[in-house]
Design a protein around this motif. Structure first.
Motif, PDB file in Angstrom:
ATOM      1  N   GLY A 205       0.868  -1.149  -0.054  1.00 38.35           N
ATOM      2  CA  GLY A 205       0.044   0.076  -0.141  1.00 38.35           C
ATOM      3  C   GLY A 205       0.769   1.240  -0.167  1.00 38.35           C
ATOM      4  O   GLY A 205       0.366   2.400   0.773  1.00 38.35           O
ATOM      5  N   PHE A 206       1.841   1.105  -0.808  1.00 37.19           N
ATOM      6  CA  PHE A 206       2.764   2.412  -1.003  1.00 37.19           C
ATOM      7  C   PHE A 206       2.616   3.080  -2.335  1.00 37.19           C
ATOM      8  O   PHE A 206       2.856   2.210  -3.253  1.00 37.19           O
ATOM      9  CB  PHE A 206       4.037   1.993  -0.536  1.00 37.19           C
ATOM     10  N   GLY A 207       2.210   4.358  -2.598  1.00 39.97           N
ATOM     11  CA  GLY A 207       2.025   4.887  -3.991  1.00 39.97           C
ATOM     12  C   GLY A 207       1.137   4.183  -4.583  1.00 39.97           C
ATOM     13  O   GLY A 207       1.206   3.754  -5.894  1.00 39.97           O
ATOM     14  N   VAL A 208      -0.170   3.967  -3.890  1.00 37.13           N
ATOM     15  CA  VAL A 208      -1.214   3.086  -4.533  1.00 37.13           C
ATOM     16  C   VAL A 208      -1.643   3.572  -5.880  1.00 37.13           C
ATOM     17  O   VAL A 208      -1.851   2.761  -6.791  1.00 37.13           O
ATOM     18  CB  VAL A 208      -2.536   2.898  -3.621  1.00 37.13           C
ATOM     19  N   ARG A 209      -1.690   4.888  -5.944  1.00 38.52           N
ATOM     20  CA  ARG A 209      -2.426   5.444  -7.270  1.00 38.52           C
ATOM     21  C   ARG A 209      -1.465   5.266  -8.268  1.00 38.52           C
ATOM     22  O   ARG A 209      -1.747   4.678  -9.485  1.00 38.52           O
ATOM     23  CB  ARG A 209      -2.889   6.713  -7.038  1.00 38.52           C
ATOM     24  N   ALA A 210      -0.228   5.653  -8.240  1.00 35.32           N
ATOM     25  CA  ALA A 210       1.053   5.412  -9.292  1.00 35.32           C
ATOM     26  C   ALA A 210       1.132   3.757  -9.380  1.00 35.32           C
ATOM     27  O   ALA A 210       1.191   3.607 -10.772  1.00 35.32           O
ATOM     28  CB  ALA A 210       2.092   6.167  -8.752  1.00 35.32           C
TER      29      ALA A 210
END
Length: 156
Positions: free
Chosen positions: A70-75
């Protein structure tokens, strides 16, 4: 944002991330076969087959890990979505041109006997994964993510 959206996003993150991670992990141990799978599509110049075949698994693993934690989910979702679009186009192209190949999506790849292809199932699977990527682009905030992304989140 509806209260259940972060739970749906969690499931989307884990499924999409898990598929990307497994797909990359199964290919990274055999880069020559991964390059053979890329070559079978007959879409890239021969000078790009090896770099793509060898590099693709590492990118899949990285995207998968980012989504799972769940790190930089959108990218990461955008990157996974781009991968799905490329895979859909590549498999569709092979099907339209009458090639008989294994997609190489989870290792293996290359020529197969006529009638041994699973193009429709592969395309439908990738469309489903693309839908998960679109959801995560739209609703990147999820439960148990390392980084929550409240800024710029599109609320419904």
């Amino acid at each position: 944002m509806k209260a259940w959206f972060p739970w749906v996003s969690l499931v989307a993150r884990l499924v999409l991330g898990g598929v990307m991670l497994v797909a990359g992990a199964l290919k990274v141990t055999d880069p020559e076969t991964a390059a053979q799978a890329v070559r079978a599509y007959e879409l890239l110049p021969s000078s790009l087959v090896q770099p793509v075949g060898w590099g693709l698994p590492f990118l899949e693993i990285a995207i998968g890990l980012l989504l799972i934690v769940g790190f930089g989910v959108r990218a990461s979702a955008v990157a996974a979505g781009v991968f799905m679009i490329v895979f859909i186009v590549a498999v569709s192209s092979a099907w339209a041109r009458g090639l008989s190949i294994d997609c190489g999506c989870f290792g293996g790849g290359g020529q197969v006997a006529a009638g041994q292809t699973n193009y429709l199932q592969e395309i439908l699977r990738d469309i489903g994964l693309l839908a998960l990527a679109v959801w995560l682009w739209w609703q990147p905030v999820s439960k148990f993510a390392v980084v929550s992304e409240p800024q710029g989140v599109i609320a419904s």
